[in-house]
Write a protein that holds these residues in place. Structure first.
Motif, PDB file in Angstrom:
ATOM      1  N   HIS A 128       5.973  11.429   8.718  1.00 43.37           N
ATOM      2  CA  HIS A 128       6.017  10.969   7.339  1.00 43.37           C
ATOM      3  C   HIS A 128       6.188  12.111   6.333  1.00 43.37           C
ATOM      4  O   HIS A 128       7.091  12.039   5.507  1.00 43.37           O
ATOM      5  CB  HIS A 128       4.849  10.066   6.962  1.00 43.37           C
ATOM      6  CG  HIS A 128       5.116   9.476   5.617  1.00 43.37           C
ATOM      7  ND1 HIS A 128       5.865   8.346   5.444  1.00 43.37           N
ATOM      8  CD2 HIS A 128       4.861   9.938   4.383  1.00 43.37           C
ATOM      9  CE1 HIS A 128       6.021   8.122   4.158  1.00 43.37           C
ATOM     10  NE2 HIS A 128       5.430   9.069   3.481  1.00 43.37           N
TER      11      HIS A 128
ATOM     12  N   HIS B 203       1.455   4.060   8.967  1.00 39.50           N
ATOM     13  CA  HIS B 203       2.266   2.899   8.591  1.00 39.50           C
ATOM     14  C   HIS B 203       3.519   2.791   9.458  1.00 39.50           C
ATOM     15  O   HIS B 203       4.243   1.809   9.359  1.00 39.50           O
ATOM     16  CB  HIS B 203       2.594   2.879   7.088  1.00 39.50           C
ATOM     17  CG  HIS B 203       3.481   3.992   6.614  1.00 39.50           C
ATOM     18  ND1 HIS B 203       3.461   4.453   5.332  1.00 39.50           N
ATOM     19  CD2 HIS B 203       4.401   4.740   7.248  1.00 39.50           C
ATOM     20  CE1 HIS B 203       4.336   5.421   5.203  1.00 39.50           C
ATOM     21  NE2 HIS B 203       4.917   5.618   6.348  1.00 39.50           N
ATOM     22  N   HIS B 204       3.771   3.799  10.294  1.00 40.69           N
ATOM     23  CA  HIS B 204       4.864   3.683  11.262  1.00 40.69           C
ATOM     24  C   HIS B 204       4.375   3.049  12.554  1.00 40.69           C
ATOM     25  O   HIS B 204       5.129   2.902  13.500  1.00 40.69           O
ATOM     26  CB  HIS B 204       5.452   5.060  11.562  1.00 40.69           C
ATOM     27  CG  HIS B 204       6.029   5.716  10.351  1.00 40.69           C
ATOM     28  ND1 HIS B 204       7.333   5.545   9.960  1.00 40.69           N
ATOM     29  CD2 HIS B 204       5.473   6.524   9.421  1.00 40.69           C
ATOM     30  CE1 HIS B 204       7.553   6.220   8.849  1.00 40.69           C
ATOM     31  NE2 HIS B 204       6.445   6.826   8.495  1.00 40.69           N
TER      32      HIS B 204
HETATM   33 CU   LIG Z   1       6.309   7.015   6.516  1.00 41.37          CU
END
Ligand SMILES: [Cu+2]
Lengths: 190, 413
Positions: B108, B157-158
């Motif tokens: 991220h 969030h992945h």
């Molecule tokens: Cu991300």
């Protein structure tokens, strides 16, 4: 360049500052590894490990070397060049001794049938302590360079900055080692 | 594969060393008078980019080291019950999710490592070319800082559909959606910088405006994907492809193109061809939306990503004509980029020559160097800085370079 260097007298030297940022970066790498260790240690079929006694001796060695590198720095600042040469030499020897002791520790573990097979504390120990040893070897190489420079007395050494930078790094690998050892004893030990 | 890991490790080390250099140069080696709040936003963006890299790449490195051990020395950090070509690997007890954690902890922030420099360049270029001070300089800094902090707290969030604890997921949803706040601040500031400005539509300006447009489009779909519940439907579909290509791929490229068109005269002492630049912009801009916009609909309709040929599965083969259109446009847009490469190389040798040191009327220091700077950039002393870099259209003057001392009757910005 004059403007820049004049302004810097009051501030931290850029080389020292860079070393601190680099240390932050190395800390993140070991934080990644030790948090992976914590995650794995909460899963099933986790195998703890008993820390070989050799690692305690190496701990003593690296703590003493931290002292001697500080003494080397002090004698350099007092321009006691003979003392400086001696202390830097002793630190260098202790550094090499530390790496050898780590190697003996690995052999001890291997003899206990803790190989690379599996994913328990033993395998993490090889990776994490090994990586730490590589960082110590990096420091040893820096010490060798300084040792040679201390004796090749053609150019007079005035700036204490390189020695300060090396000392910061050396204290860091020392502190990192103590953290890693305690970490393994508290979270991964039997 | 092992060679790839080793090359990644080398890449990590090199980007770390580069990042160290940026950080200590920016914090320790500024010229006289250049206080931190007089830095151009480009430099601030480079600084935060370097901080992100220095703190997140080492975690990827540690993940890669464990992977090398798994592949070559028989450990099982990640591998467990794997069957390759009908044979069961001996590895036991590993957790693939562990690799995902270590990977996405870099993954991220990496998005922002790519995007932040583009944001910095766009801020600078929009201000220079609308002949107006950047709107909300401190808010720009604050939002860069907030994005940097949040970038470290959203990696899971992945991983919403990997079996992650739903309670943990909800925290990551909250933190992810929080990023919308600094992003919106930045968009607002770019638009207000343009607002009622005396805009010069150079190719660089157009690409910078294009960046803002793409960042809005791609950012909005990020709000969809940041929700763990909607993600159950949208994960691994073309929607994800559309989202990250627009916001991370095309937007960053637009920021980069804006930078290239803007600083090309500084780099090579010649201009890029503007006509080719305008064609490059319009075809790429319209083409990018034609390629990626329809993918959102495909994704919502459940078309998975990563399929080369969907004909074998009736339910995935709903949009063959749309796919055909996307393919044709992609080829055209790609050809445009070749034209850009041609323009770039051609203009290095044959482009229109730069005749003044400061062709855009910009305030920052690089435009006070000679047209062809020598070693050390300035022939004499390094210039002293007396003001922030965004004094445009002030006190009846179009621009006031940073090197000019504050006048006696000058108004405060
Ligand atoms: Cu991300």
């Amino acid at each position: 360049m004059d403007i820049v260097s004049n302004q810097q007298r009051k501030k931290i030297h850029p080389h020292k500052f860079t070393m601190w940022v680099a240390i932050g970066s190395i800390v993140m790498m070991f934080a990644g590894l030790t948090s992976a260790f914590i995650v794995k240690s909460n899963q099933t079929n986790w195998v703890p490990v008993e820390i070989p006694v050799v690692f305690w001796i190496s701990t003593a060695v690296i703590i003493i070397s931290s002292l001697t590198v500080q003494l080397a720095l002090r004698s350099f600042k007092q321009r006691e060049m003979n003392q400086y040469r001696m202390f830097i030499g002793v630190t260098l020897l202790l550094g090499v001794a530390f790496v050898i002791l780590q190697w003996l520790g690995f052999q001890d573990l291997w003899a206990q049938k803790i190989t690379f097979k599996g994913a328990g504390a033993g395998q993490f120990l090889y990776v994490i302590f090994g990586l730490h040893a590589i960082h110590v070897i990096g420091g040893v190489i820096a010490l060798i360079v300084m040792f040679i420079k201390a004796f090749a007395g053609k150019t007079k050494l005035y700036s204490a900055v390189p020695i300060e930078v090396a000392a910061i790094y050396w204290h860091f690998v020392d502190a990192l080692w103590i953290y890693l050892l305690l970490f393994f004893i508290i979270i991964g030990g039997k | 594969m092992d060679l790839w890991i080793v090359s990644m490790a080398l890449f990590v080390v090199s980007s770390l060393l580069g990042g160290l250099n940026y950080i200590s140069t920016i914090l320790n080696l500024r010229t006289k008078g250049m206080s931190m709040t007089r830095l151009p936003l480009t430099i601030w963006a480079m600084f935060f980019t370097a901080v992100l890299g220095v703190l997140s790449f080492p975690v990827l490195l540690s993940g890669l080291i464990l992977l090398l051990f798994d592949r070559n020395l028989g450990t099982s950090f990640y591998l467990s019950d794997i069957v390759v070509n009908g044979e069961i690997l001996p590895n036991e007890g590993g957790s693939a999710i562990l690799f995902q954690h270590l990977f996405w902890f870099l993954g991220h922030p990496e998005v922002y490592i790519i995007l932040l420099p583009a944001m910095g360049m766009v801020s600078e270029i929009l201000s220079v070319n609308s002949r107006k001070p950047i709107f909300g300089y401190m808010a720009m800094l604050g939002s860069l800082f907030a994005i940097t902090i949040l970038a470290f707290l959203v990696w899971a969030h992945h991983m919403f559909v990997t079996g992650l604890n739903p309670f943990l997921g909800s925290i990551f949803v909250l933190l992810t959606l929080l990023i919308a706040v600094p992003s919106a601040i930045k968009v607002f500031n770019w638009l207000t910088t343009l607002w009622r400005g005396n805009i010069r539509f150079t190719p660089a300006t157009l690409f910078a405006i294009g960046f803002v447009s793409l960042f809005i489009s791609g950012g909005l779909t990020g709000i969809f994907l940041g929700n763990s519940t909607i993600d159950i439907h949208l994960h691994d579909t073309m929607f994800v492809v559309a989202h990250f290509h627009i916001v991370m791929g095309v937007a960053s490229f637009f920021g980069m193109f804006a930078g290239v068109y803007h600083w090309f005269p500084k780099m090579f002492g010649r201009y890029l061809n503007s006509t080719l630049g305008y064609i490059h912009f319009w075809v790429t801009m319209i083409g990018s939306y034609l390629i990626f916009w329809p993918m959102h609909y495909q994704g919502l309709a459940g078309i998975p990503r990563r399929y080369l040929d969907k004909r074998g599965w009736v339910s995935f083969n709903d949009f063959p004509e749309l796919d055909k259109m996307i393919t044709i446009v992609s080829i055209i847009v790609f050809a445009m980029q070749l034209m850009f490469v041609f323009n770039f190389i051609y203009s290095i040798f044959k482009g229109r020559k730069v005749t003044s040191t400061n062709p855009w009327g910009a305030n920052t220091l690089e435009w006070t160097t000679p047209i062809r700077p020598g070693h050390g950039n300035w022939p004499g002393e390094i210039p002293e800085v007396h003001r922030w870099p965004y004094d445009y259209s002030k006190d009846g003057r179009e621009f006031i370079p940073q090197t000019e001392p504050i006048g006696e009757n000058e108004s405060k910005h």
